[in-house]
Design a protein around this motif. Structure first.
Motif, PDB file in Angstrom:
ATOM      1  N   PRO A  54      82.379  -2.827  11.011  1.00  0.00           N
ATOM      2  CA  PRO A  54      82.186  -1.313  10.987  1.00  0.00           C
ATOM      3  C   PRO A  54      80.397  -1.947  10.843  1.00  0.00           C
ATOM      4  O   PRO A  54      79.271  -0.591  11.447  1.00  0.00           O
ATOM      5  N   LEU A  55      79.657  -3.386  10.502  1.00  0.00           N
ATOM      6  CA  LEU A  55      77.672  -2.952  11.271  1.00  0.00           C
ATOM      7  C   LEU A  55      77.234  -3.081  12.155  1.00  0.00           C
ATOM      8  O   LEU A  55      76.204  -3.626  12.435  1.00  0.00           O
ATOM      9  N   TRP A  56      78.605  -3.686  13.015  1.00  0.00           N
ATOM     10  CA  TRP A  56      78.029  -4.343  14.192  1.00  0.00           C
ATOM     11  C   TRP A  56      77.094  -3.268  14.391  1.00  0.00           C
ATOM     12  O   TRP A  56      77.175  -2.077  15.341  1.00  0.00           O
ATOM     13  N   LEU A  57      76.140  -4.203  15.452  1.00  0.00           N
ATOM     14  CA  LEU A  57      75.214  -3.378  16.338  1.00  0.00           C
ATOM     15  C   LEU A  57      74.125  -2.252  15.448  1.00  0.00           C
ATOM     16  O   LEU A  57      73.140  -1.680  16.319  1.00  0.00           O
ATOM     17  N   ARG A  58      74.221  -2.694  14.397  1.00  0.00           N
ATOM     18  CA  ARG A  58      73.231  -1.456  13.481  1.00  0.00           C
ATOM     19  C   ARG A  58      72.078  -2.228  13.927  1.00  0.00           C
ATOM     20  O   ARG A  58      71.605  -3.303  13.562  1.00  0.00           O
ATOM     21  N   ASP A  59      71.040  -1.411  13.227  1.00  0.00           N
ATOM     22  CA  ASP A  59      69.885  -1.926  12.951  1.00  0.00           C
ATOM     23  C   ASP A  59      69.601  -2.674  11.620  1.00  0.00           C
ATOM     24  O   ASP A  59      69.883  -2.103  10.465  1.00  0.00           O
ATOM     25  N   GLU A  60      69.163  -3.724  11.689  1.00  0.00           N
ATOM     26  CA  GLU A  60      69.301  -4.453  10.589  1.00  0.00           C
ATOM     27  C   GLU A  60      68.412  -3.621   9.229  1.00  0.00           C
ATOM     28  O   GLU A  60      68.993  -4.033   8.031  1.00  0.00           O
ATOM     29  N   ILE A  61      66.866  -3.519   9.999  1.00  0.00           N
ATOM     30  CA  ILE A  61      66.411  -2.351   8.569  1.00  0.00           C
ATOM     31  C   ILE A  61      67.083  -1.122   8.258  1.00  0.00           C
ATOM     32  O   ILE A  61      66.869  -1.414   6.847  1.00  0.00           O
ATOM     33  N   SER A  62      67.342  -0.494   8.438  1.00  0.00           N
ATOM     34  CA  SER A  62      68.253   0.368   8.255  1.00  0.00           C
ATOM     35  C   SER A  62      69.501   0.777   7.026  1.00  0.00           C
ATOM     36  O   SER A  62      69.756   1.057   6.886  1.00  0.00           O
ATOM     37  N   LEU A  63      70.708  -0.688   8.052  1.00  0.00           N
ATOM     38  CA  LEU A  63      70.941  -1.631   7.083  1.00  0.00           C
ATOM     39  C   LEU A  63      70.927  -2.011   5.390  1.00  0.00           C
ATOM     40  O   LEU A  63      71.524  -1.851   3.901  1.00  0.00           O
ATOM     41  N   LEU A  64      69.739  -2.432   5.344  1.00  0.00           N
ATOM     42  CA  LEU A  64      69.185  -2.854   3.871  1.00  0.00           C
ATOM     43  C   LEU A  64      69.099  -1.529   3.172  1.00  0.00           C
ATOM     44  O   LEU A  64      69.169  -1.448   2.351  1.00  0.00           O
ATOM     45  N   LYS A  65      68.029  -1.109   4.000  1.00  0.00           N
ATOM     46  CA  LYS A  65      68.083   0.164   3.399  1.00  0.00           C
ATOM     47  C   LYS A  65      69.477   1.082   2.591  1.00  0.00           C
ATOM     48  O   LYS A  65      69.251   1.813   1.757  1.00  0.00           O
ATOM     49  N   GLU A  66      69.764   1.587   3.594  1.00  0.00           N
ATOM     50  CA  GLU A  66      71.249   2.094   3.305  1.00  0.00           C
ATOM     51  C   GLU A  66      71.737   1.355   1.871  1.00  0.00           C
ATOM     52  O   GLU A  66      72.294   2.028   1.630  1.00  0.00           O
ATOM     53  N   ALA A  67      71.410   0.079   1.976  1.00  0.00           N
ATOM     54  CA  ALA A  67      72.069  -0.444   0.920  1.00  0.00           C
ATOM     55  C   ALA A  67      71.485  -0.492  -0.565  1.00  0.00           C
ATOM     56  O   ALA A  67      72.051   0.431  -1.782  1.00  0.00           O
ATOM     57  N   LEU A  68      69.929  -0.387  -0.639  1.00  0.00           N
ATOM     58  CA  LEU A  68      69.857  -0.311  -1.728  1.00  0.00           C
ATOM     59  C   LEU A  68      69.835   1.445  -2.065  1.00  0.00           C
ATOM     60  O   LEU A  68      69.851   1.992  -3.556  1.00  0.00           O
TER      61      LEU A  68
END
Length: 224
Positions: free
Chosen positions: A121-135
């Motif tokens: 589900p995280l494949w090719l997502r922008d890494e910075i946006s994923l970090l922000k999403e987790a927070l």
């Protein structure tokens, strides 16, 4: 669809787990624990803590250790996924892979051999946006390993914060912000699906700047 989660206890597998809960029937967690940080396939630091995380998540855990080489790791992965299929009737596997084709292609091959669907589900997502999403979801994440410039060992045991994410964004020309290349590893202390928080009681840090690991000596679950 009933699925299992390839679970390391770090931020990516926990975010993938959260997303899987929105769409699937999550039956269990599966973890492969390598011998050292030399493993290219699997998360190493403090993988034994997934047992406490599984307890907090109220999910069964299937876990197997392996050597650091690819053959041993893939054999262990095959074994835990076969157990998940046979014991819990899972039809698919959810992983936290983001951009590592090395990992993704090998995980896919094992799933194909077992006739399991593989979902990233995280494949090719922008890494910075994923970090922000987790927070934004309320994840509490600490750093447990650094393995490359400019990450110093002083970051170990510290929380991932919005300020750290901004710093990673500034470094992204020479640092993978997700740490998927092994630049750093994390441990999730809390996230929305946990019923109790993971508390680190005692730990040691070994290594030097740019190559150091936080080793948890004692941890426990506590009420939120």
């Amino acid at each position: 669809m009933r699925v299992c989660i390839l679970y390391s206890g770090g931020k990516d597998s926990n975010l993938a787990l959260l997303k899987a809960y929105e769409e699937f029937d999550v039956a269990c967690l599966v973890t492969v624990s390598p011998r050292s940080e030399e493993s290219y396939l699997f998360h190493y630091p403090n993988t034994e803590l997934v047992q406490l995380q599984a307890e907090s998540l109220k999910l069964p855990l299937i876990m197997e250790t392996c050597l650091d080489d690819e053959v041993s790791g893939l054999r262990a992965l095959y074994n835990v996924l076969m157990c998940a299929r046979d014991l819990y009737g899972v039809e698919g596997v959810v992983t936290g892979a983001i951009r590592s084709t090395y990992q993704a292609t090998r995980f896919q091959k094992v799933c194909d051999d077992l006739k399991l669907w593989c979902f990233n589900p995280l494949w090719l997502r922008d890494e910075i946006s994923l970090l922000k999403e987790a927070l934004d979801y309320g994840f509490e994440i600490i750093f447990t390993r650094v393995a490359g410039y400019p990450l110093k060992k002083t970051i170990l045991g510290k929380m991932l914060t919005k300020d750290v994410v901004k710093e990673f964004d500034r470094m992204k020309s020479y640092l993978n912000p997700s740490g998927e290349g092994g630049e750093y590893e994390t441990l999730v202390l809390d996230m929305p699906l946990f019923t109790k928080k993971l508390k680190i009681v005692d730990y040691v840090i070994v290594g030097a700047d740019y190559d150091a690991t936080l080793i948890v000596k004692k941890a426990e679950l506590e009420e939120r």
